[in-house]
Design a protein around this motif. Structure first.
Motif, PDB file in Angstrom:
ATOM      1  N   GLU A  85      65.236  51.925  81.513  1.00 23.70           N
ATOM      2  CA  GLU A  85      63.999  51.211  81.789  1.00 23.70           C
ATOM      3  C   GLU A  85      63.115  52.805  82.069  1.00 23.70           C
ATOM      4  O   GLU A  85      63.397  53.408  82.867  1.00 23.70           O
ATOM      5  CB  GLU A  85      64.092  50.598  83.138  1.00 23.70           C
ATOM      6  CG  GLU A  85      62.683  49.998  83.662  1.00 23.70           C
ATOM      7  CD  GLU A  85      62.979  49.070  85.054  1.00 23.70           C
ATOM      8  OE1 GLU A  85      62.259  48.178  85.135  1.00 23.70           O
ATOM      9  OE2 GLU A  85      63.838  49.595  85.764  1.00 23.70           O
ATOM     10  N   LEU A  86      61.888  52.450  81.212  1.00 22.64           N
ATOM     11  CA  LEU A  86      60.793  53.690  81.298  1.00 22.64           C
ATOM     12  C   LEU A  86      59.970  53.704  82.590  1.00 22.64           C
ATOM     13  O   LEU A  86      59.874  52.601  83.154  1.00 22.64           O
ATOM     14  CB  LEU A  86      60.082  53.890  80.186  1.00 22.64           C
ATOM     15  CG  LEU A  86      60.877  53.925  78.628  1.00 22.64           C
ATOM     16  CD1 LEU A  86      60.203  53.815  77.672  1.00 22.64           C
ATOM     17  CD2 LEU A  86      61.923  55.037  78.738  1.00 22.64           C
ATOM     18  N   ARG A  91      57.829  50.866  87.158  1.00 22.68           N
ATOM     19  CA  ARG A  91      56.578  50.581  88.144  1.00 22.68           C
ATOM     20  C   ARG A  91      55.960  49.320  88.113  1.00 22.68           C
ATOM     21  O   ARG A  91      55.871  48.626  89.276  1.00 22.68           O
ATOM     22  CB  ARG A  91      55.448  51.720  87.541  1.00 22.68           C
ATOM     23  CG  ARG A  91      54.105  51.927  88.509  1.00 22.68           C
ATOM     24  CD  ARG A  91      53.128  53.117  88.030  1.00 22.68           C
ATOM     25  NE  ARG A  91      54.009  54.254  88.140  1.00 22.68           N
ATOM     26  CZ  ARG A  91      54.007  54.780  86.725  1.00 22.68           C
ATOM     27  NH1 ARG A  91      53.423  54.498  85.683  1.00 22.68           N
ATOM     28  NH2 ARG A  91      54.651  56.116  86.843  1.00 22.68           N
ATOM     29  N   GLN A  92      55.785  48.806  86.929  1.00 27.53           N
ATOM     30  CA  GLN A  92      55.342  47.315  87.061  1.00 27.53           C
ATOM     31  C   GLN A  92      56.417  46.425  87.324  1.00 27.53           C
ATOM     32  O   GLN A  92      56.006  45.193  88.127  1.00 27.53           O
ATOM     33  CB  GLN A  92      55.054  47.131  85.364  1.00 27.53           C
ATOM     34  CG  GLN A  92      54.335  45.588  85.323  1.00 27.53           C
ATOM     35  CD  GLN A  92      52.810  45.574  85.883  1.00 27.53           C
ATOM     36  OE1 GLN A  92      51.937  46.454  85.888  1.00 27.53           O
ATOM     37  NE2 GLN A  92      52.834  44.579  86.928  1.00 27.53           N
ATOM     38  N   ARG A  93      57.467  46.623  87.289  1.00 24.65           N
ATOM     39  CA  ARG A  93      58.665  45.727  87.865  1.00 24.65           C
ATOM     40  C   ARG A  93      58.618  45.861  89.406  1.00 24.65           C
ATOM     41  O   ARG A  93      58.766  44.742  89.985  1.00 24.65           O
ATOM     42  CB  ARG A  93      60.062  46.003  87.453  1.00 24.65           C
ATOM     43  CG  ARG A  93      61.143  44.913  87.789  1.00 24.65           C
ATOM     44  CD  ARG A  93      62.538  45.345  87.115  1.00 24.65           C
ATOM     45  NE  ARG A  93      63.008  46.825  87.370  1.00 24.65           N
ATOM     46  CZ  ARG A  93      63.710  47.086  88.616  1.00 24.65           C
ATOM     47  NH1 ARG A  93      63.725  46.436  89.386  1.00 24.65           N
ATOM     48  NH2 ARG A  93      64.037  48.318  88.451  1.00 24.65           N
ATOM     49  N   PHE A  98      58.819  43.157  93.604  1.00 25.94           N
ATOM     50  CA  PHE A  98      58.782  43.645  95.152  1.00 25.94           C
ATOM     51  C   PHE A  98      57.454  43.452  95.704  1.00 25.94           C
ATOM     52  O   PHE A  98      57.479  43.390  96.961  1.00 25.94           O
ATOM     53  CB  PHE A  98      59.463  44.890  95.295  1.00 25.94           C
ATOM     54  CG  PHE A  98      60.697  45.206  94.772  1.00 25.94           C
ATOM     55  CD1 PHE A  98      61.849  44.622  95.367  1.00 25.94           C
ATOM     56  CD2 PHE A  98      60.935  45.950  93.884  1.00 25.94           C
ATOM     57  CE1 PHE A  98      62.919  44.611  94.846  1.00 25.94           C
ATOM     58  CE2 PHE A  98      62.419  46.230  93.448  1.00 25.94           C
ATOM     59  CZ  PHE A  98      63.361  45.641  93.971  1.00 25.94           C
ATOM     60  N   SER A  99      56.700  42.986  95.238  1.00 25.41           N
ATOM     61  CA  SER A  99      55.093  42.645  95.471  1.00 25.41           C
ATOM     62  C   SER A  99      54.645  43.972  96.543  1.00 25.41           C
ATOM     63  O   SER A  99      53.847  43.975  97.349  1.00 25.41           O
ATOM     64  CB  SER A  99      55.130  41.657  96.636  1.00 25.41           C
ATOM     65  OG  SER A  99      55.665  40.368  96.003  1.00 25.41           O
ATOM     66  N   ASP A 104      52.142  52.313  96.203  1.00 28.21           N
ATOM     67  CA  ASP A 104      53.399  52.489  96.541  1.00 28.21           C
ATOM     68  C   ASP A 104      54.385  52.577  95.119  1.00 28.21           C
ATOM     69  O   ASP A 104      55.342  53.409  94.925  1.00 28.21           O
ATOM     70  CB  ASP A 104      54.097  51.235  97.428  1.00 28.21           C
ATOM     71  CG  ASP A 104      53.316  51.014  98.760  1.00 28.21           C
ATOM     72  OD1 ASP A 104      52.197  51.222  98.465  1.00 28.21           O
ATOM     73  OD2 ASP A 104      53.848  50.899  99.487  1.00 28.21           O
ATOM     74  N   ALA A 105      54.291  51.853  94.051  1.00 28.98           N
ATOM     75  CA  ALA A 105      55.069  51.739  92.974  1.00 28.98           C
ATOM     76  C   ALA A 105      54.891  52.864  92.292  1.00 28.98           C
ATOM     77  O   ALA A 105      55.936  53.443  91.895  1.00 28.98           O
ATOM     78  CB  ALA A 105      54.574  50.679  92.079  1.00 28.98           C
TER      79      ALA A 105
END
Length: 263
Positions: A85-86, A91-93, A98-99, A104-105
């Motif tokens: 996973e890049l 970051r998008q996941r 996790f909303s 934060d991401a």
């Protein structure tokens, strides 16, 4: 191609000049000639040195020892599927799963180790935003630029600490004290709380007796509160925390003070 670039200032000046020159040529529908240019810092202009029209001017030629390489699309897909996973995907996941806010991401995916730590902590304490807040404030501040793998506090320990706050075993203020101890010792939060007797006082009858005592000892502040100065509540809570060494359940304390002062 620009020659005579002997300083960053000259590079900037030459590029800016060429942008203007080529823009003017295009606006006049003239052709931009492919050529090697010399930068003249005295005039602040580029000057043509020689033309470069085709690849043969550069003496390019195919190497006879290199055979053509044909890459199969299926092989490309197999390689793509085998990639980890890049960062952008992770970051998008984090945002979707996790909303988490974008900020934060971004912080939590700055390194794979930090992202893994976050996910491991969330497995123990399934409150992603709370875990994120603690990591970005308490944890990263204490690390002071060091790598996360140098931290003595394991992700499952951080998750356990936050669960203790959520369950009312300790207060948020006490949690910070416990966390600092964990950073130095690497001990589990449960052990530190037990050893130092930091369990939050949530016994209503015990707190009620202290609340009544504090109100009786501070009649002026009690009248001010009854008169509408609700900020005085901070004073009462502070007095209670002093008597309980910071272990009083703040939510219950607020409830009891409001109950007694309104009666």
């Amino acid at each position: 191609e620009l020659k005579n670039m002997n300083s960053f200032r000259n590079v900037q000046a030459a590029l800016e000049f060429e942008v203007r020159r080529q823009r003017d040529l295009l606006l006049e529908k003239d052709k931009v000639i492919q050529q090697t240019l010399l930068w003249n810092p005295d005039t602040g202009k580029t000057e043509p040195m020689r033309g470069k029209e085709d690849a043969h001017d550069y003496r390019y030629f195919p190497c006879p020892d290199l055979i053509p390489v044909e890459i199969d699309e299926q092989w490309i897909e197999e390689i793509r599927e085998g990639l980890p996973e890049l960062p952008d995907q992770k970051r998008q996941r984090f945002i979707d799963e996790f909303s988490l806010p974008d900020y934060d991401a971004i912080i939590l995916t700055e390194s794979k180790e930090l992202a893994d730590y976050f996910e491991a902590a969330v497995e123990v304490c399934p409150q992603p935003k709370k875990v994120s807040n603690w990591m970005m404030t308490e944890l990263l501040r204490e690390l002071k630029g060091a790598e996360i793998d140098q931290c003595l506090v394991l992700p499952n320990q951080l998750g356990s600490l936050l669960n203790m706050v959520e369950e009312g075993i300790i207060s948020g203020k006490i949690a910070k004290t416990v966390f600092n101890d964990m950073l130095e010792s690497g001990k589990d939060p449960e052990q530190i709380v037990k050893d130092k007797n930091l369990v939050q006082v949530s016994d209503e009858s015990e707190l009620l007796a202290l609340v009544r005592e504090i109100i009786e000892q501070n009649p002026t502040q009690a009248e001010e509160f009854r008169g509408g100065k609700t900020k005085v509540m901070g004073f009462f809570i502070g007095q209670l925390m002093q008597k309980t060494k910071g272990k009083a359940n703040p939510k219950l304390a607020n409830q009891l003070f409001n109950q007694e002062l309104s009666g």
